[in-house]
Design a protein around this motif. Structure first.
Motif, PDB file in Angstrom:
ATOM      1  N   SER A 187      -0.741  51.938 -47.864  1.00 50.85           N
ATOM      2  CA  SER A 187      -1.581  52.312 -46.727  1.00 50.85           C
ATOM      3  C   SER A 187      -2.178  51.088 -46.053  1.00 50.85           C
ATOM      4  O   SER A 187      -2.335  51.052 -44.826  1.00 50.85           O
ATOM      5  N   VAL A 188      -2.471  50.055 -46.849  1.00 46.33           N
ATOM      6  CA  VAL A 188      -3.034  48.835 -46.285  1.00 46.33           C
ATOM      7  C   VAL A 188      -1.947  47.958 -45.660  1.00 46.33           C
ATOM      8  O   VAL A 188      -2.053  47.522 -44.505  1.00 46.33           O
ATOM      9  N   LEU A 189      -0.879  47.702 -46.417  1.00 47.30           N
ATOM     10  CA  LEU A 189       0.132  46.734 -45.980  1.00 47.30           C
ATOM     11  C   LEU A 189       1.040  47.275 -44.882  1.00 47.30           C
ATOM     12  O   LEU A 189       1.451  46.522 -43.985  1.00 47.30           O
ATOM     13  N   VAL A 190       1.387  48.574 -44.960  1.00 48.72           N
ATOM     14  CA  VAL A 190       2.311  49.149 -43.978  1.00 48.72           C
ATOM     15  C   VAL A 190       1.561  49.795 -42.821  1.00 48.72           C
ATOM     16  O   VAL A 190       1.827  49.509 -41.653  1.00 48.72           O
ATOM     17  N   ALA A 191       0.614  50.672 -43.142  1.00 45.87           N
ATOM     18  CA  ALA A 191      -0.057  51.443 -42.093  1.00 45.87           C
ATOM     19  C   ALA A 191      -1.107  50.629 -41.340  1.00 45.87           C
ATOM     20  O   ALA A 191      -1.183  50.701 -40.110  1.00 45.87           O
ATOM     21  N   ARG A 192      -1.901  49.831 -42.055  1.00 47.39           N
ATOM     22  CA  ARG A 192      -3.007  49.122 -41.388  1.00 47.39           C
ATOM     23  C   ARG A 192      -2.626  47.714 -40.952  1.00 47.39           C
ATOM     24  O   ARG A 192      -2.896  47.309 -39.820  1.00 47.39           O
ATOM     25  N   MET A 193      -1.993  46.960 -41.846  1.00 44.29           N
ATOM     26  CA  MET A 193      -1.627  45.591 -41.494  1.00 44.29           C
ATOM     27  C   MET A 193      -0.301  45.524 -40.740  1.00 44.29           C
ATOM     28  O   MET A 193       0.066  44.460 -40.237  1.00 44.29           O
ATOM     29  N   GLU A 194       0.416  46.648 -40.710  1.00 42.14           N
ATOM     30  CA  GLU A 194       1.674  46.766 -39.957  1.00 42.14           C
ATOM     31  C   GLU A 194       2.693  45.712 -40.378  1.00 42.14           C
ATOM     32  O   GLU A 194       3.367  45.083 -39.550  1.00 42.14           O
ATOM     33  N   LEU A 195       2.863  45.525 -41.699  1.00 48.06           N
ATOM     34  CA  LEU A 195       3.839  44.567 -42.220  1.00 48.06           C
ATOM     35  C   LEU A 195       5.230  45.165 -42.365  1.00 48.06           C
ATOM     36  O   LEU A 195       6.161  44.460 -42.753  1.00 48.06           O
ATOM     37  N   GLY A 196       5.386  46.451 -42.080  1.00 46.50           N
ATOM     38  CA  GLY A 196       6.702  47.080 -42.088  1.00 46.50           C
ATOM     39  C   GLY A 196       7.357  47.071 -43.447  1.00 46.50           C
ATOM     40  O   GLY A 196       6.720  47.303 -44.474  1.00 46.50           O
ATOM     41  N   VAL A 197       8.674  46.752 -43.469  1.00 47.97           N
ATOM     42  CA  VAL A 197       9.420  46.777 -44.729  1.00 47.97           C
ATOM     43  C   VAL A 197       8.905  45.709 -45.687  1.00 47.97           C
ATOM     44  O   VAL A 197       8.986  45.876 -46.907  1.00 47.97           O
ATOM     45  N   ALA A 198       8.361  44.612 -45.160  1.00 51.89           N
ATOM     46  CA  ALA A 198       7.792  43.586 -46.035  1.00 51.89           C
ATOM     47  C   ALA A 198       6.599  44.140 -46.804  1.00 51.89           C
ATOM     48  O   ALA A 198       6.433  43.878 -48.003  1.00 51.89           O
ATOM     49  N   GLY A 199       5.765  44.932 -46.129  1.00 49.62           N
ATOM     50  CA  GLY A 199       4.626  45.541 -46.809  1.00 49.62           C
ATOM     51  C   GLY A 199       5.053  46.521 -47.870  1.00 49.62           C
ATOM     52  O   GLY A 199       4.449  46.590 -48.958  1.00 49.62           O
ATOM     53  N   SER A 200       6.122  47.278 -47.597  1.00 46.65           N
ATOM     54  CA  SER A 200       6.629  48.238 -48.575  1.00 46.65           C
ATOM     55  C   SER A 200       7.126  47.532 -49.834  1.00 46.65           C
ATOM     56  O   SER A 200       6.787  47.912 -50.953  1.00 46.65           O
ATOM     57  N   ALA A 201       7.930  46.478 -49.639  1.00 44.12           N
ATOM     58  CA  ALA A 201       8.472  45.739 -50.789  1.00 44.12           C
ATOM     59  C   ALA A 201       7.360  45.024 -51.554  1.00 44.12           C
ATOM     60  O   ALA A 201       7.344  45.030 -52.795  1.00 44.12           O
ATOM     61  N   LEU A 202       6.429  44.424 -50.829  1.00 38.00           N
ATOM     62  CA  LEU A 202       5.335  43.699 -51.484  1.00 38.00           C
ATOM     63  C   LEU A 202       4.433  44.640 -52.262  1.00 38.00           C
ATOM     64  O   LEU A 202       3.982  44.318 -53.375  1.00 38.00           O
ATOM     65  N   GLY A 203       4.175  45.811 -51.716  1.00 40.42           N
ATOM     66  CA  GLY A 203       3.367  46.792 -52.435  1.00 40.42           C
ATOM     67  C   GLY A 203       3.992  47.192 -53.752  1.00 40.42           C
ATOM     68  O   GLY A 203       3.309  47.335 -54.776  1.00 40.42           O
ATOM     69  N   THR A 204       5.326  47.362 -53.753  1.00 41.83           N
ATOM     70  CA  THR A 204       6.022  47.723 -54.991  1.00 41.83           C
ATOM     71  C   THR A 204       5.917  46.621 -56.033  1.00 41.83           C
ATOM     72  O   THR A 204       5.648  46.878 -57.211  1.00 41.83           O
ATOM     73  N   VAL A 205       6.138  45.375 -55.621  1.00 44.56           N
ATOM     74  CA  VAL A 205       6.078  44.252 -56.564  1.00 44.56           C
ATOM     75  C   VAL A 205       4.670  44.109 -57.143  1.00 44.56           C
ATOM     76  O   VAL A 205       4.501  43.889 -58.349  1.00 44.56           O
ATOM     77  N   LEU A 206       3.656  44.235 -56.296  1.00 46.41           N
ATOM     78  CA  LEU A 206       2.272  44.116 -56.786  1.00 46.41           C
ATOM     79  C   LEU A 206       1.929  45.242 -57.760  1.00 46.41           C
ATOM     80  O   LEU A 206       1.245  45.019 -58.766  1.00 46.41           O
ATOM     81  N   ALA A 207       2.416  46.448 -57.481  1.00 53.94           N
ATOM     82  CA  ALA A 207       2.167  47.564 -58.390  1.00 53.94           C
ATOM     83  C   ALA A 207       2.864  47.338 -59.730  1.00 53.94           C
ATOM     84  O   ALA A 207       2.317  47.650 -60.795  1.00 53.94           O
ATOM     85  N   GLN A 208       4.091  46.805 -59.692  1.00 58.38           N
ATOM     86  CA  GLN A 208       4.800  46.498 -60.937  1.00 58.38           C
ATOM     87  C   GLN A 208       4.063  45.426 -61.735  1.00 58.38           C
ATOM     88  O   GLN A 208       3.992  45.498 -62.976  1.00 58.38           O
ATOM     89  N   ALA A 209       3.505  44.455 -61.048  1.00 60.05           N
ATOM     90  CA  ALA A 209       2.738  43.406 -61.735  1.00 60.05           C
ATOM     91  C   ALA A 209       1.509  43.995 -62.430  1.00 60.05           C
ATOM     92  O   ALA A 209       1.172  43.622 -63.562  1.00 60.05           O
TER      93      ALA A 209
END
Length: 464
Positions: A187-209
Motif C-alpha cells: 500500500s505504501v510502495l505501490v499505491a502511495r509512493m507509486e513505485l509500480g512493479v519495483a514497489g511490488s518486488a521490493l515489498g515481497t523481498v522486505l517481507a521475506q527478510a
C-alpha cells in the motif's frame, strides 16, 4: 547410526488423524498467507498501475517459478533427510544436514545473481518484444527479485526445518504477521509512493527478510530446535549431492511449471494475436489464482511429508501409510471444491484484479478450460511428496515432473500449431488426465513391491 525413537517426538506418538490436523492446518494457514501475498500484489498492480504492469509480471512468472524451484530443491531435499534423521533421534546428523542446506542455498543464489547481471537486460527486452515500457518493467521486477534470492532461499530452508521440528503452529502466527507487513508495504510502495512493479518486488523481498529474521529468533529461543550454533560446527558443503537428489523431483516440478508458462508465452507470441498483451495479462491473473489455489494442497503435502519422514525414520510404516490416505482424501475434496469455484466464477475472479472487460472475459475463459480436471491435481502432488519423503526420488520424479516438464509443454505446442493460440489452454486438462493414469500405474507398482503383507509402501523406502 542410531535408530532409537525420541520419546519427545510427537510425530511418533499422536494419532495420525489428530497429528495430521494439528500439522496441516498451520501449514495451510502459512501457505494461504503466502498466496494472499501474490493476490495482493496483483490487486495493487492491476488497480494502481494497470494492465501493462500485469502483463510484465505475467511475463516474469517463468523466472519466478525457477527461483521457487531452486528454493524447493534445497528445502525439499533437506526435509526428506532431516525428518528421517529427527525421527531416528539423530540430531547430530540433522544439524549437519541443516548446515549443508545453508551452503547450497547461498551458492545457488549467488550463481543466479551473476547470471542475471550478465544477461538480465537483454533477456527482458527479448521477453517483452517491441514494447519498451513493458521490457523496462520486466527488467526492474526481475532485478529486485533476483537480488533477493539469498533471503528467499534461506527462508525456505529455515521454514522447512521448523516444520520438520514440529513448530508449524508458531510458523503460522509468524506468517500472518509477515503477510500483514507485506500488505502494508504494498500500500505504501505501490499505491502511495507509486513505485509500480519495483514497489511490488521490493515489498515481497522486505517481507521475506522479516520472515527469515523471525525464524532465526525462534530457533534461538526454542531449546528443542536445532541450535544456530550447530551451523558453525558443521561444514556448509555437507550432503549437497544427497539434498539435490532428493529435492530434484519436486524442484524440477516447479521448473516444469516455469517451462509450461514459458510455452504459453511463446505460443501466444508466435500466434501473432493482436490482443497479445491483454491475453498475457489475463494469463498472469490466472497464474496468480491457480498459484493461490495450489498452496493449500502443497501445505497438506508438506505436512504429510514431515509426519511420514519422521515415522519412516522410526520404522512406523503403518502410521506413514495412514497419513498418506488422510492427505490424499483431503486434497481430493479440496481440489474438487476449487474446480467448482473456478468453473462457475472465473470472470468474477478476474474482475477483482482489473477493470478491462476484455481481460476479465479472457480470465474467465482461461480458468474454465484449465480447471476442467483440477480435482485430481492435489492427490497426484501428495503421492509425489510421499515418495520423496520415503527417499524414493525416481517415483517422486514421475509424479511431479512428467506433467509440467513433458505433457503440458508438448500439448501446448501441439494445440497452438494445429488449432491456434486459443486452443492451447486445453493442454492443461489433457495433461491432468494423463497424469492420473501415470499416478495409478506408479501406485500399483509400489503396492506390488511391498516386502511382506502389512508393512506398507513405506517399507520400500531408503532408511535415514
Amino acid at each position: 547410526m542410531s535408530l532409537r525413537q525420541s520419546p519427545e517426538n510427537r510425530f511418533l506418538t499422536a494419532s495420525p488423524g489428530r497429528l495430521f490436523a494439528v500439522t496441516a492446518l498451520p501449514m495451510i494457514a502459512i501457505m494461504g498467507m503466502n498466496g494472499i501475498l501474490g493476490i495482493v500484489d496483483a490487486f495493487f498492480l492491476g488497480h494502481y498501475v494497470g494492465a501493462d504492469a500485469m502483463a510484465a509480471v505475467g511475463m516474469t512468472f517463468p523466472i519466478l517459478m525457477i527461483t521457487i524451484a531452486l528454493a524447493t530443491l534445497v528445502g525439499g531435499g533437506m526435509s526428506s533427510l532431516l525428518a528421517r534423521q529427527l525421527g531416528a533421534g539423530n540430531r547430530e546428523e540433522a544439524s549437519a544436514t541443516l548446515a549443508g542446506a545453508h551452503g547450497l542455498a547461498l551458492s545457488i543464489a549467488l550463481v543466479l545473481i551473476v547470471l542475471f547481471c550478465a544477461g538480465g537486460r537483454l533477456f527482458s527486452i527479448h521477453l517483452a518484444g517491441s514494447d519498451g515500457s513493458i521490457a523496462d518493467m520486466v527488467w526492474v521486477f526481475l532485478a529486485i527479485s533476483v537480488a533477493g534470492t539469498p533471503i528467499q532461499f534461506l527462508l525456505a530452508v529455515h521454514a522447512d526445518a521448523c516444520r520438520n521440528e514440529g513448530h508449524a503452529g508458531t510458523m503460522a502466527l509468524m506468517s500472518l504477521g509477515v503477510t500483514l507487513a507485506n500488505i502494508v508495504l504494498n500500500s505504501v510502495l505501490v499505491a502511495r509512493m507509486e513505485l509500480g512493479v519495483a514497489g511490488s518486488a521490493l515489498g515481497t523481498v522486505l517481507a521475506q527478510a522479516l520472515g527469515l529474521t523471525l525464524l532465526l529468533v525462534l530457533r534461538r529461543l526454542k531449546a528443542d530446535m536445532l541450535p544456530l550454533a550447530s551451523l558453525w560446527r558443521n561444514r556448509w558443503t555437507n550432503r549437497w549431492q544427497a539434498i539435490a537428489v532428493l529435492g530434484a523431483p519436486l524442484s524440477l516440478g516447479f521448473a516444469g511449471m516455469a517451462l509450461s508458462a514459458a510455452s504459453v508465452v511463446v505460443a501466444l507470441r508466435f500466434s501473432a494475436s493482436a490482443d497479445y498483451a491483454k491475453t498475457i495479462a489475463a494469463y498472469g491473473i490466472a497464474t496468480r489464482i491457480f498459484g493461490f489455489a495450489f498452496l493449500p494442497s502443497m501445505a497438506v503435502g508438506m505436512a504429510m511429508q514431515s509426519i511420514v519422514g519422521n515415522n519412516v525414520g522410526a520404522g512406523l510404516y503403518a502410521r506413514s501409510d495412514a497419513t498418506l490416505r488422510i492427505a490424499a482424501t483431503t486434497t481430493l475434496l479440496y481440489c474438487a471444491a476449487v474446480e467448482g469455484l473456478l468453473l462457475s466464477q472465473g470472470s468474477a475472479l478476474g474482475a477483482m484484479f482489473v477493470a478491462d472487460a476484455a481481460v476479465i472475459d479472457d480470465v474467465g475463459r482461461i480458468l474454465r478450460i484449465m480447471a476442467a480436471l483440477y480435482l485430481f491435481s492435489g492427490p497426484v502432488l501428495v503421492l509425489g511428496l510421499y515418495f520423496q519423503a520415503l527417499g524414493q526420488p525416481a517415483r517422486a520424479a514421475l509424479l511431479t515432473l512428467v506433467k509440467p516438464v513433458l505433457l503440458v509443454p508438448l500439448l501446448i505446442g501441439t494445440a497452438a500449431i494445429l488449432l491456434g493460440g486459443n486452443a492451447l489452454w486445453f493442454a492443461y486438462p489433457a495433461a491432468d488426465a494423463l497424469a492420473v493414469v501415470i499416478t495409478v500405474l506408479v501406485l500399483l507398482t509400489a503396492i506390488k513391491e511391498r516386502g511382506r503383507a502389512g508393512i506398507g509402501i513405506a517399507a520400500t523406502g531408503v532408511r535415514p
